[in-house]
Design a protein around this motif. Structure first.
Motif, PDB file in Angstrom:
ATOM      1  N   SER A 157     -11.430 -83.222 -68.443  1.00  0.00           N
ATOM      2  CA  SER A 157     -10.190 -83.972 -68.671  1.00  0.00           C
ATOM      3  C   SER A 157      -8.949 -83.165 -68.332  1.00  0.00           C
ATOM      4  CB  SER A 157     -10.119 -84.444 -70.131  1.00  0.00           C
ATOM      5  OG  SER A 157     -11.144 -85.350 -70.413  1.00  0.00           O
ATOM      6  N   LEU A 158      -8.921 -81.896 -68.756  1.00  0.00           N
ATOM      7  CA  LEU A 158      -7.729 -81.097 -68.515  1.00  0.00           C
ATOM      8  C   LEU A 158      -7.610 -80.697 -67.050  1.00  0.00           C
ATOM      9  CD1 LEU A 158      -5.253 -79.980 -69.831  1.00  0.00           C
ATOM     10  CD2 LEU A 158      -6.518 -77.926 -70.436  1.00  0.00           C
ATOM     11  N   GLU A 159      -8.727 -80.478 -66.376  1.00  0.00           N
ATOM     12  CA  GLU A 159      -8.690 -80.199 -64.940  1.00  0.00           C
ATOM     13  C   GLU A 159      -8.107 -81.393 -64.187  1.00  0.00           C
ATOM     14  OE1 GLU A 159     -12.677 -77.333 -64.775  1.00  0.00           O
ATOM     15  OE2 GLU A 159     -12.774 -79.422 -64.138  1.00  0.00           O
ATOM     16  N   TYR A 160      -8.538 -82.585 -64.589  1.00  0.00           N
ATOM     17  CA  TYR A 160      -8.037 -83.808 -63.961  1.00  0.00           C
ATOM     18  C   TYR A 160      -6.531 -83.943 -64.177  1.00  0.00           C
ATOM     19  CZ  TYR A 160      -7.106 -88.797 -63.444  1.00  0.00           C
ATOM     20  OH  TYR A 160      -6.570 -90.002 -63.082  1.00  0.00           O
ATOM     21  N   LYS A 161      -6.076 -83.718 -65.401  1.00  0.00           N
ATOM     22  CA  LYS A 161      -4.656 -83.861 -65.703  1.00  0.00           C
ATOM     23  C   LYS A 161      -3.833 -82.835 -64.931  1.00  0.00           C
ATOM     24  CE  LYS A 161      -1.498 -84.495 -69.610  1.00  0.00           C
ATOM     25  NZ  LYS A 161      -1.366 -84.541 -71.077  1.00  0.00           N
ATOM     26  N   LEU A 162      -4.335 -81.613 -64.828  1.00  0.00           N
ATOM     27  CA  LEU A 162      -3.642 -80.565 -64.088  1.00  0.00           C
ATOM     28  C   LEU A 162      -3.543 -80.925 -62.605  1.00  0.00           C
ATOM     29  CD1 LEU A 162      -2.425 -77.719 -63.863  1.00  0.00           C
ATOM     30  CD2 LEU A 162      -4.759 -76.811 -63.778  1.00  0.00           C
ATOM     31  N   GLU A 178       6.430 -74.969 -66.705  1.00  0.00           N
ATOM     32  CA  GLU A 178       6.418 -76.424 -66.532  1.00  0.00           C
ATOM     33  C   GLU A 178       5.023 -76.982 -66.759  1.00  0.00           C
ATOM     34  OE1 GLU A 178       7.362 -79.817 -63.100  1.00  0.00           O
ATOM     35  OE2 GLU A 178       8.069 -77.749 -62.826  1.00  0.00           O
ATOM     36  N   LEU A 179       4.020 -76.278 -66.250  1.00  0.00           N
ATOM     37  CA  LEU A 179       2.641 -76.731 -66.447  1.00  0.00           C
ATOM     38  C   LEU A 179       2.247 -76.668 -67.917  1.00  0.00           C
ATOM     39  CD1 LEU A 179       0.918 -75.126 -63.337  1.00  0.00           C
ATOM     40  CD2 LEU A 179       1.368 -77.545 -63.722  1.00  0.00           C
ATOM     41  N   PHE A 180       2.659 -75.606 -68.612  1.00  0.00           N
ATOM     42  CA  PHE A 180       2.358 -75.503 -70.036  1.00  0.00           C
ATOM     43  C   PHE A 180       2.945 -76.697 -70.794  1.00  0.00           C
ATOM     44  CE2 PHE A 180       2.395 -70.610 -69.548  1.00  0.00           C
ATOM     45  CZ  PHE A 180       1.094 -70.637 -69.068  1.00  0.00           C
ATOM     46  N   GLU A 185       1.230 -79.558 -72.854  1.00  0.00           N
ATOM     47  CA  GLU A 185       2.124 -80.132 -73.850  1.00  0.00           C
ATOM     48  C   GLU A 185       2.367 -79.205 -75.036  1.00  0.00           C
ATOM     49  OE1 GLU A 185       1.139 -84.128 -74.896  1.00  0.00           O
ATOM     50  OE2 GLU A 185       0.560 -84.648 -72.843  1.00  0.00           O
ATOM     51  N   ASP A 186       2.365 -77.904 -74.773  1.00  0.00           N
ATOM     52  CA  ASP A 186       2.728 -76.938 -75.804  1.00  0.00           C
ATOM     53  C   ASP A 186       3.177 -75.649 -75.125  1.00  0.00           C
ATOM     54  OD1 ASP A 186       0.535 -75.014 -75.410  1.00  0.00           O
ATOM     55  OD2 ASP A 186      -0.759 -76.547 -76.253  1.00  0.00           O
ATOM     56  N   THR A 187       3.640 -74.694 -75.912  1.00  0.00           N
ATOM     57  CA  THR A 187       4.086 -73.405 -75.367  1.00  0.00           C
ATOM     58  C   THR A 187       3.177 -72.272 -75.810  1.00  0.00           C
ATOM     59  OG1 THR A 187       5.586 -73.107 -77.250  1.00  0.00           O
ATOM     60  CG2 THR A 187       6.496 -74.128 -75.264  1.00  0.00           C
ATOM     61  N   PHE A 188       1.989 -72.604 -76.327  1.00  0.00           N
ATOM     62  CA  PHE A 188       1.094 -71.591 -76.852  1.00  0.00           C
ATOM     63  C   PHE A 188       0.030 -71.179 -75.841  1.00  0.00           C
ATOM     64  CE2 PHE A 188       2.283 -74.527 -80.312  1.00  0.00           C
ATOM     65  CZ  PHE A 188       3.093 -73.684 -81.037  1.00  0.00           C
ATOM     66  N   THR A 189      -0.075 -71.899 -74.744  1.00  0.00           N
ATOM     67  CA  THR A 189      -1.106 -71.628 -73.745  1.00  0.00           C
ATOM     68  C   THR A 189      -0.817 -70.315 -73.029  1.00  0.00           C
ATOM     69  OG1 THR A 189      -1.354 -74.010 -73.438  1.00  0.00           O
ATOM     70  CG2 THR A 189      -2.315 -72.596 -71.762  1.00  0.00           C
ATOM     71  N   SER A 190      -1.885 -69.572 -72.726  1.00  0.00           N
ATOM     72  CA  SER A 190      -1.723 -68.277 -72.072  1.00  0.00           C
ATOM     73  C   SER A 190      -1.858 -68.402 -70.563  1.00  0.00           C
ATOM     74  CB  SER A 190      -2.782 -67.296 -72.587  1.00  0.00           C
ATOM     75  OG  SER A 190      -4.079 -67.701 -72.162  1.00  0.00           O
ATOM     76  N   ASP A 191      -1.326 -67.400 -69.855  1.00  0.00           N
ATOM     77  CA  ASP A 191      -1.477 -67.355 -68.404  1.00  0.00           C
ATOM     78  C   ASP A 191      -2.957 -67.344 -68.017  1.00  0.00           C
ATOM     79  OD1 ASP A 191       1.234 -67.251 -68.280  1.00  0.00           O
ATOM     80  OD2 ASP A 191       1.373 -65.318 -67.254  1.00  0.00           O
ATOM     81  N   GLY A 192      -3.773 -66.629 -68.813  1.00  0.00           N
ATOM     82  CA  GLY A 192      -5.194 -66.543 -68.502  1.00  0.00           C
ATOM     83  C   GLY A 192      -5.871 -67.894 -68.510  1.00  0.00           C
ATOM     84  N   VAL A 218       2.197 -69.188 -55.854  1.00  0.00           N
ATOM     85  CA  VAL A 218       3.527 -68.690 -55.492  1.00  0.00           C
ATOM     86  C   VAL A 218       3.811 -67.543 -56.450  1.00  0.00           C
ATOM     87  CG1 VAL A 218       5.957 -69.251 -55.170  1.00  0.00           C
ATOM     88  CG2 VAL A 218       4.219 -71.009 -54.779  1.00  0.00           C
ATOM     89  N   TRP A 219       3.606 -66.331 -55.983  1.00  0.00           N
ATOM     90  CA  TRP A 219       3.611 -65.165 -56.855  1.00  0.00           C
ATOM     91  C   TRP A 219       4.934 -65.029 -57.605  1.00  0.00           C
ATOM     92  CZ3 TRP A 219      -0.950 -63.523 -57.879  1.00  0.00           C
ATOM     93  CH2 TRP A 219      -1.965 -63.633 -56.913  1.00  0.00           C
ATOM     94  N   GLY A 220       4.791 -64.795 -58.908  1.00  0.00           N
ATOM     95  CA  GLY A 220       5.961 -64.604 -59.748  1.00  0.00           C
ATOM     96  C   GLY A 220       6.599 -65.899 -60.207  1.00  0.00           C
ATOM     97  N   LYS A 221       6.088 -67.043 -59.730  1.00  0.00           N
ATOM     98  CA  LYS A 221       6.700 -68.329 -60.090  1.00  0.00           C
ATOM     99  C   LYS A 221       5.685 -69.316 -60.656  1.00  0.00           C
ATOM    100  CE  LYS A 221      10.575 -67.998 -56.842  1.00  0.00           C
ATOM    101  NZ  LYS A 221      11.299 -68.651 -55.721  1.00  0.00           N
ATOM    102  N   GLY A 222       4.673 -69.661 -59.870  1.00  0.00           N
ATOM    103  CA  GLY A 222       3.719 -70.655 -60.334  1.00  0.00           C
ATOM    104  C   GLY A 222       2.790 -71.080 -59.223  1.00  0.00           C
TER     105      GLY A 222
END
Length: 230
Positions: A157-162, A178-180, A185-192, A218-222
């Motif tokens: 589900s989350l892969e599809y939404k992404l 922006e993706l977080f 839909e939160d700010t707790f998700t990690s880069d990993g 895009v290195w340093g951005k997203g």
């Protein structure tokens, strides 16, 4: 019975306290303290989310996650005092959706759980039937699947939404923050966590995941989903 959250943790007092706290804020929860109890619980009950500790006495949360992933795609959030990068990567690669380190604040954990429940309770909307097709990839919003070169590929589900969010914002840089906010839909998700989901998407839609045609870093951005024909 139907529950919002099942807590699987051999620290009985912590599991009980967390469960009581969640129930106070209308997140219907239950807890068990072993892998065997978890499997028995799920035979008779349903839950929308699992909080899973790695260390379960003689058992391993990793092994339990592998067993659960054979029959269910419900979100599994690992909770553990272990903080090594290897543990986090293993947790995400075997089917975990996120990794939360102990000790945690109950209010923050509750916010995280509510965000995940909200996220998995909704789908990404599609404005136009063909708007999410790009290159040799076609998205089927009804089945949460994609077709790559005419072959069905099932997504979590989350892969599809992404993927949908990147496709809706094709040919522009989408920042990690922006993706977080828009996908998780939160700010707790990690880069990993984000990096692992991006890698899984590449493995499913790219001819060469190490040299992606569509999902560019895009290195340093997203990230940017590049559609040369748009």
């Amino acid at each position: 019975m139907n529950y919002d959250c099942l807590i699987v943790d051999d620290e009985t007092l912590l599991a009980e306290t967390t469960c009581e706290y969640f129930n106070m804020f209308e997140v219907r929860s239950a807890y068990v303290t072993s892998s065997e109890e978890c499997l028995q619980f799920l035979e008779k009950n349903e839950t929308s989310l699992i909080l899973l500790d790695i260390n379960l006495g003689q058992d391993s949360g990793f092994e339990l996650c592998k067993k659960l992933r054979q029959t269910t795609e419900i979100p599994i959030l690992f909770i553990s005092a272990r903080s090594s990068d290897d543990d986090i990567l293993i947790a995400l690669n075997i089917g975990g959706d996120d990794y939360i380190q102990k000790p945690y604040t109950l209010s923050v954990l509750l916010a995280k759980v509510k965000a995940v429940l909200k996220r998995y309770g909704s789908r990404v909307s599609v404005e136009e039937e063909d708007s999410l097709s790009f290159g040799e990839v076609e998205i089927d919003e009804q089945l949460c699947r994609i077709r790559v070169k005419g072959i069905d590929v099932k997504l979590k589900s989350l892969e599809y939404k992404l993927l949908c969010y990147l496709a809706n914002n094709r040919n522009r840089v989408v920042t990690k923050n922006e993706l977080f906010l828009q996908v998780w839909e939160d700010t707790f998700t990690s880069d990993g966590t984000l990096n692992v989901h991006i890698r899984h998407l590449r493995e499913k839609i790219e001819d060469n995941p190490n040299d992606p045609r569509y999902i560019k870093t895009v290195w340093g951005k997203g990230y940017m989903l590049e559609d040369r024909l748009s």
